[in-house]
Write a protein that holds these residues in place. Sequence first.
Motif, PDB file in Angstrom:
ATOM      1  N   GLY A   1     -30.822  21.341 -10.366  1.00 57.82           N
ATOM      2  CA  GLY A   1     -30.630  21.922  -9.040  1.00 57.82           C
ATOM      3  C   GLY A   1     -31.918  21.962  -8.244  1.00 57.82           C
TER       4      GLY A   1
ATOM      5  N   LEU B   1     -32.898  18.289  -7.239  1.00 60.14           N
ATOM      6  CA  LEU B   1     -32.015  17.796  -6.174  1.00 60.14           C
ATOM      7  C   LEU B   1     -32.254  18.532  -4.860  1.00 60.14           C
ATOM      8  CD1 LEU B   1     -28.664  17.301  -8.114  1.00 60.14           C
ATOM      9  CD2 LEU B   1     -30.204  15.529  -7.267  1.00 60.14           C
ATOM     10  N   LEU B   2     -32.563  19.822  -4.945  1.00 57.73           N
ATOM     11  CA  LEU B   2     -32.858  20.604  -3.741  1.00 57.73           C
ATOM     12  C   LEU B   2     -34.108  20.084  -3.046  1.00 57.73           C
ATOM     13  CD1 LEU B   2     -32.130  23.108  -2.022  1.00 57.73           C
ATOM     14  CD2 LEU B   2     -33.577  24.436  -3.554  1.00 57.73           C
TER      15      LEU B   2
ATOM     16  N   HIS C   1     -33.342  16.632  -1.531  1.00 58.49           N
ATOM     17  CA  HIS C   1     -32.530  16.714  -0.317  1.00 58.49           C
ATOM     18  C   HIS C   1     -33.353  17.240   0.859  1.00 58.49           C
ATOM     19  CE1 HIS C   1     -29.068  17.046   2.249  1.00 58.49           C
ATOM     20  NE2 HIS C   1     -29.363  18.311   2.490  1.00 58.49           N
TER      21      HIS C   1
ATOM     22  N   PRO D   1     -25.205  20.157   1.550  1.00 62.48           N
ATOM     23  CA  PRO D   1     -25.531  20.194   0.117  1.00 62.48           C
ATOM     24  C   PRO D   1     -26.320  21.426  -0.310  1.00 62.48           C
ATOM     25  CG  PRO D   1     -25.865  17.984   0.951  1.00 62.48           C
ATOM     26  CD  PRO D   1     -25.579  18.859   2.138  1.00 62.48           C
TER      27      PRO D   1
ATOM     28  N   LEU E   1     -26.621  23.397  -3.833  1.00 63.41           N
ATOM     29  CA  LEU E   1     -27.889  23.256  -4.541  1.00 63.41           C
ATOM     30  C   LEU E   1     -28.658  24.567  -4.674  1.00 63.41           C
ATOM     31  CD1 LEU E   1     -29.106  19.841  -3.085  1.00 63.41           C
ATOM     32  CD2 LEU E   1     -28.057  20.298  -5.302  1.00 63.41           C
TER      33      LEU E   1
END
Length: 183
Positions: free
Chosen positions: A19, A22-23, A26, A78, A82
Amino acid sequence: MQRQGSIGGSAAIRIRATGGVLLVAHLAFVAWLTLRPLDVPWVMPANLRPFAGIRADLALGWQEAARRIAEGLALLAPLGVLIPMAHGRLTTSPLGSLVRTVAAGALISLGIELLQTGVPGQVVDVDSLLLNTVGVALAHTTVVPAARAWLRRRSERADRATVPQEEPAQGRTPTIPRVGIAP
């Protein structure tokens, strides 16, 4: 054994790490997309009136309006998944989680809008702030409660399967006679 509502063991670490990565990825993509200078011959004035940009989009026709509104909703959506994923808690108040996530998404969107004031070709638009925040809320409400329920069920099944059986009793507990106090 679970502690404070977190996902137990190495699964919690993997989910939180995934997480977090990916955070960050993004947010880097969003920063690149929204904060890069644009080479345009003229720039629209800043939109500080709520829903004025959405009304202008609707005047262009339903297809163009749907595309622009969907872009605004999808940009930060997202984050609705996330941010709780990076937090990694299974047992938390659904309303509290939604409020925290939406507030974080709104603050990130506000930060992007404020940073755009110094970027050539980019303008502040209050409607994008509203659409981004609604996108975060929609993503959170559609995905996170179901994902947490699934992970809780999975965790409970794993806990039930790994609970050791109690040992049989071995008789009476021995007692120690009391000793008197010395004179």
